[in-house]
Design an enzyme around this catalytic site. Structure first.
Site, short mmCIF file in Angstrom:
data_model
loop_
_atom_site.label_atom_id
_atom_site.label_comp_id
_atom_site.label_asym_id
_atom_site.label_seq_id
_atom_site.Cartn_x
_atom_site.Cartn_y
_atom_site.Cartn_z
N MET A 101 -4.20 3.30 4.16
CA MET A 101 -5.10 2.20 4.48
C MET A 101 -4.88 1.77 5.92
O MET A 101 -3.79 1.33 6.28
CB MET A 101 -4.83 1.02 3.53
CG MET A 101 -4.90 1.38 2.06
SD MET A 101 -4.15 0.11 0.99
CE MET A 101 -5.25 -1.26 1.31
N PHE A 186 -2.27 -5.89 6.45
CA PHE A 186 -2.32 -4.94 7.57
C PHE A 186 -2.06 -3.50 7.09
O PHE A 186 -2.12 -3.22 5.92
CB PHE A 186 -1.40 -5.40 8.70
CG PHE A 186 -1.67 -6.82 9.13
CD1 PHE A 186 -2.82 -7.12 9.86
CD2 PHE A 186 -0.83 -7.85 8.76
CE1 PHE A 186 -3.10 -8.42 10.23
CE2 PHE A 186 -1.11 -9.16 9.13
CZ PHE A 186 -2.24 -9.45 9.86
N GLY A 187 -1.85 -2.56 8.03
CA GLY A 187 -1.81 -1.14 7.68
C GLY A 187 -0.78 -0.82 6.61
O GLY A 187 0.31 -1.35 6.60
N SER A 188 -1.13 0.10 5.70
CA SER A 188 -0.28 0.32 4.55
C SER A 188 -0.72 1.55 3.76
O SER A 188 -1.58 2.31 4.20
CB SER A 188 -0.31 -0.92 3.66
OG SER A 188 -1.64 -1.39 3.54
N ARG A 189 -0.14 1.74 2.57
CA ARG A 189 -0.44 2.91 1.75
C ARG A 189 -0.34 2.54 0.28
O ARG A 189 0.46 1.68 -0.10
CB ARG A 189 0.56 4.02 2.08
CG ARG A 189 0.18 5.38 1.54
CD ARG A 189 1.19 6.41 1.99
NE ARG A 189 2.05 6.82 0.90
CZ ARG A 189 3.18 7.50 1.05
NH1 ARG A 189 3.63 7.80 2.27
NH2 ARG A 189 3.88 7.87 0.02
#
Length: 218
Positions: A101, A186-189
């Site tokens: 993501m 925020f950015g992640s998985r």
């Protein structure tokens, strides 16, 4: 029939649907932008602050958006917006589908199947970029769902910027497929493990939409 999932409460601002848990980050940013804009005509300092503050507030609004979705029919649907980063057979016969993501994606995650949340475990860890292999040791929340396919494991993984995972539902909660269950800031998985015998119907590099993209194949 597909349905629109509306049960989870969320924050709102100026008619924009926002993710639950956005207020602590968003409200100070919006307040700073509004104050600097109000003072911009009388103060060069305020004018200098107004442009980046307004841009940051707009970015926060975009990041924390939480649109309604028409939930797709299917056994397993994507828990996250993003791009399929990897598809990996696991030692126990399951298949792991990892979805990366970016900060531009919607970061509200949804239940991949209907069932009961049997476990929500927070595990401390590092904060390397979510696209990095070492991100498996990052800060994460491990979910287990008791479903018609048996136990389904899903992991929310924090990234280099994401420092907070916000679960929406506790252990013991019965959830509908596509229901909002948490937020990663925020950015992640997000990783989901398909049971043995369940075939994957996505490929590496494919974009996914939470609650809409089907992960498995009949």
């Amino acid at each position: 029939m597909p349905h629109s999932q509306t049960s989870a409460p969320r924050d709102s601002l100026a008619g924009v649907r926002l993710a639950r848990g956005a207020s602590p980050w968003l409200l100070p940013t919006v307040a700073t932008a509004a104050l600097s804009l109000a003072k911009a005509r009388r103060s060069k300092g305020a004018a200098a602050v107004a442009v980046p503050a307004t841009a940051l507030a707009a970015g926060m609004l975009w990041f924390f958006r939480d649109p309604e979705r028409e939930i797709t029919q299917g056994r397993v649907i994507s828990p996250a917006d993003g791009v399929v980063q990897s598809i990996m057979p696991w030692k126990d016969g399951r298949t792991r589908v990892a979805i990366f993501m970016s900060p531009l994606n919607v970061h509200v995650n949804r239940a991949p199947l209907a069932g009961t949340v049997t476990s929500v475990e927070h595990i401390p860890g590092g904060f390397v970029p979510a696209f990095n292999k070492e991100s498996e040791n990052n800060e994460r929340v491990v979910w287990h769902f008791d479903t018609e396919l048996g136990d389904i494991e899903m992991i929310q993984i924090a990234g280099a910027v994401a420092r907070r995972i916000v679960p929406y539902v506790p252990q013991g909660t019965k959830v509908e497929q596509g229901e909002r269950i948490g937020l990663i800031r925020f950015g992640s998985r997000v990783d989901i493990y398909l049971p043995e015998g369940v075939e994957v119907d996505v490929e590496v590099g494919q974009k996914t939409v939470a609650g809409v993209t089907r992960i498995d194949r009949d």
